[in-house]
Design a protein around this motif. Structure first.
Motif, PDB file in Angstrom:
ATOM      1  N   LYS A  94       0.945  -1.108   0.016  1.00  0.00           N
ATOM      2  CA  LYS A  94       0.016  -0.163   0.161  1.00  0.00           C
ATOM      3  C   LYS A  94       0.840   1.149   0.047  1.00  0.00           C
ATOM      4  N   ARG A  95       1.866   1.208   0.826  1.00  0.00           N
ATOM      5  CA  ARG A  95       2.879   2.354   0.739  1.00  0.00           C
ATOM      6  C   ARG A  95       3.400   2.463  -0.769  1.00  0.00           C
ATOM      7  N   ARG A  96       3.698   1.515  -1.146  1.00  0.00           N
ATOM      8  CA  ARG A  96       4.640   1.578  -2.669  1.00  0.00           C
ATOM      9  C   ARG A  96       3.407   2.147  -3.562  1.00  0.00           C
ATOM     10  N   ARG A  97       2.326   1.761  -3.454  1.00  0.00           N
ATOM     11  CA  ARG A  97       1.087   2.195  -4.251  1.00  0.00           C
ATOM     12  C   ARG A  97       0.564   3.544  -4.077  1.00  0.00           C
ATOM     13  N   GLN A  98       1.427   4.295  -3.015  1.00  0.00           N
ATOM     14  CA  GLN A  98       1.006   5.602  -2.649  1.00  0.00           C
ATOM     15  C   GLN A  98      -0.472   5.800  -1.828  1.00  0.00           C
ATOM     16  N   LEU A  99      -0.647   4.609  -1.094  1.00  0.00           N
ATOM     17  CA  LEU A  99      -1.840   4.829  -0.291  1.00  0.00           C
ATOM     18  C   LEU A  99      -1.589   5.122   0.957  1.00  0.00           C
ATOM     19  N   THR A 100      -2.281   6.008   1.800  1.00  0.00           N
ATOM     20  CA  THR A 100      -1.969   6.324   3.257  1.00  0.00           C
ATOM     21  C   THR A 100      -2.268   5.510   3.915  1.00  0.00           C
ATOM     22  N   PRO A 101      -1.504   5.381   5.212  1.00  0.00           N
ATOM     23  CA  PRO A 101      -1.885   4.289   6.233  1.00  0.00           C
ATOM     24  C   PRO A 101      -3.493   4.546   6.804  1.00  0.00           C
ATOM     25  N   GLY A 102      -3.993   3.430   6.768  1.00  0.00           N
ATOM     26  CA  GLY A 102      -5.543   3.315   6.889  1.00  0.00           C
ATOM     27  C   GLY A 102      -6.122   3.583   5.469  1.00  0.00           C
ATOM     28  N   ALA A 103      -5.893   3.613   4.731  1.00  0.00           N
ATOM     29  CA  ALA A 103      -6.684   3.861   3.294  1.00  0.00           C
ATOM     30  C   ALA A 103      -7.258   2.312   2.896  1.00  0.00           C
ATOM     31  N   ALA A 104      -8.446   2.266   2.502  1.00  0.00           N
ATOM     32  CA  ALA A 104      -9.124   1.000   2.214  1.00  0.00           C
ATOM     33  C   ALA A 104      -8.421   0.650   1.105  1.00  0.00           C
ATOM     34  N   ALA A 105      -8.117  -0.793   0.937  1.00  0.00           N
ATOM     35  CA  ALA A 105      -7.576  -1.516  -0.163  1.00  0.00           C
ATOM     36  C   ALA A 105      -8.286  -2.885  -0.213  1.00  0.00           C
ATOM     37  N   PRO A 106      -9.696  -3.048  -0.473  1.00  0.00           N
ATOM     38  CA  PRO A 106     -10.164  -4.128  -0.409  1.00  0.00           C
ATOM     39  C   PRO A 106      -9.554  -5.346  -1.165  1.00  0.00           C
ATOM     40  N   GLY A 107      -9.584  -6.418  -0.506  1.00  0.00           N
ATOM     41  CA  GLY A 107      -8.849  -7.668  -0.587  1.00  0.00           C
ATOM     42  C   GLY A 107      -7.223  -7.791  -0.248  1.00  0.00           C
ATOM     43  N   LEU A 108      -6.576  -6.498  -0.719  1.00  0.00           N
ATOM     44  CA  LEU A 108      -5.205  -6.393  -0.163  1.00  0.00           C
ATOM     45  C   LEU A 108      -5.258  -6.385   1.368  1.00  0.00           C
ATOM     46  N   ASP A 109      -6.190  -5.717   2.033  1.00  0.00           N
ATOM     47  CA  ASP A 109      -6.209  -5.537   3.345  1.00  0.00           C
ATOM     48  C   ASP A 109      -6.580  -6.842   4.169  1.00  0.00           C
ATOM     49  N   GLN A 110      -7.215  -7.531   3.350  1.00  0.00           N
ATOM     50  CA  GLN A 110      -7.295  -8.769   4.244  1.00  0.00           C
ATOM     51  C   GLN A 110      -6.716 -10.374   3.675  1.00  0.00           C
ATOM     52  N   LEU A 111      -6.572 -10.478   2.491  1.00  0.00           N
ATOM     53  CA  LEU A 111      -6.230 -11.532   1.804  1.00  0.00           C
ATOM     54  C   LEU A 111      -4.603 -12.088   2.354  1.00  0.00           C
ATOM     55  N   PRO A 112      -3.648 -11.283   2.395  1.00  0.00           N
ATOM     56  CA  PRO A 112      -2.439 -11.643   2.679  1.00  0.00           C
ATOM     57  C   PRO A 112      -2.180 -12.181   4.073  1.00  0.00           C
ATOM     58  N   GLU A 113      -2.840 -11.575   5.092  1.00  0.00           N
ATOM     59  CA  GLU A 113      -2.951 -11.862   6.677  1.00  0.00           C
ATOM     60  C   GLU A 113      -3.791 -13.238   6.680  1.00  0.00           C
ATOM     61  N   ALA A 114      -4.705 -13.595   5.851  1.00  0.00           N
ATOM     62  CA  ALA A 114      -5.423 -14.735   6.005  1.00  0.00           C
ATOM     63  C   ALA A 114      -4.617 -15.753   5.493  1.00  0.00           C
ATOM     64  N   LEU A 115      -4.117 -15.439   4.384  1.00  0.00           N
ATOM     65  CA  LEU A 115      -3.440 -16.778   3.193  1.00  0.00           C
ATOM     66  C   LEU A 115      -2.126 -17.058   3.924  1.00  0.00           C
ATOM     67  N   LEU A 116      -1.302 -16.263   4.452  1.00  0.00           N
ATOM     68  CA  LEU A 116       0.031 -16.626   5.147  1.00  0.00           C
ATOM     69  C   LEU A 116      -0.054 -17.713   5.867  1.00  0.00           C
ATOM     70  N   PRO A 117      -0.785 -17.398   7.028  1.00  0.00           N
ATOM     71  CA  PRO A 117      -0.751 -18.463   8.054  1.00  0.00           C
ATOM     72  C   PRO A 117      -1.301 -19.821   7.638  1.00  0.00           C
ATOM     73  N   LEU A 118      -2.381 -19.718   6.729  1.00  0.00           N
ATOM     74  CA  LEU A 118      -2.999 -21.010   6.110  1.00  0.00           C
ATOM     75  C   LEU A 118      -2.090 -21.813   5.414  1.00  0.00           C
ATOM     76  N   LEU A 119      -1.259 -21.145   4.572  1.00  0.00           N
ATOM     77  CA  LEU A 119      -0.131 -21.630   3.481  1.00  0.00           C
ATOM     78  C   LEU A 119       0.894 -22.226   4.095  1.00  0.00           C
ATOM     79  N   VAL A 120       1.336 -21.643   5.475  1.00  0.00           N
ATOM     80  CA  VAL A 120       2.508 -22.093   5.922  1.00  0.00           C
ATOM     81  C   VAL A 120       2.389 -23.157   7.068  1.00  0.00           C
ATOM     82  N   LEU A 121       0.850 -23.050   7.792  1.00  0.00           N
ATOM     83  CA  LEU A 121       0.691 -24.035   8.645  1.00  0.00           C
ATOM     84  C   LEU A 121      -0.525 -24.857   8.323  1.00  0.00           C
TER      85      LEU A 121
END
Length: 160
Positions: A94-121
């Motif tokens: 989000k920072r690289r895409r020039q979005l401010t902290p707290g800006a909404a980014a549907p999908g990007l805001d939820q998918l990495p934090e959900a997928l990473l623990p599921l894939l690793v564990l």
């Protein structure tokens, strides 16, 4: 049961940083994880919203929640840490895409934090591909609905 367990752990890991903000006496842990480090593009690595307090709360509370559900402490803690690592990855993007902290980014805001623990564990949690594919969109839906409710209760600063 596995789907509900994973959804519960994701909600604890991602809700802990929001809820712990309201606890008195822990303001000194409210330091950004990136120590205000900026990259060549002039933007912070993650942003001020990603703090040590939030990371520690997510790891400890997810470990405790997992333990209450008969998971080893290390598994709950690692689940929380991986979820927060996914959240940091999303913030970095989000920072690289020039979005401010707290800006909404549907999908990007939820998918990495959900997928990473599921894939690793997936093995210690006993997950199959069906659960790995089903949990993230369910988490995304629950996250959006809960965020709006928490905003109305003045617990979240934004409705997303």
């Amino acid at each position: 049961m596995t789907i509900l367990l994973c959804l519960f752990l994701l909600l604890v890991a991602n809700g802990a940083p929001i809820l712990v903000r309201w606890l008195p006496g822990i303001r000194h842990w409210h330091r950004p994880l990136d120590a205000d480090h900026h990259l060549a593009d002039g933007r912070q690595l993650f942003g001020d919203h990603k703090t040590w307090r939030g990371l520690i709360a997510a790891v400890l509370l997810t470990a405790a929640a997992g333990w209450l559900l008969n998971l080893p402490l290390w598994l709950g803690a690692l689940f929380g840490a991986l979820s927060m690592l996914g959240d940091l990855l999303a913030s970095f993007i989000k920072r690289r895409r020039q979005l401010t902290p707290g800006a909404a980014a549907p999908g990007l805001d939820q998918l990495p934090e959900a997928l990473l623990p599921l894939l690793v564990l997936y093995q210690p949690l006993g997950l199959g591909w069906q659960e790995i594919l089903l949990v993230p969109p369910l988490f995304m839906l629950i996250n959006v609905l809960m965020s709006r409710g928490l905003y109305r209760l003045h617990i979240r600063r934004r409705p997303w």
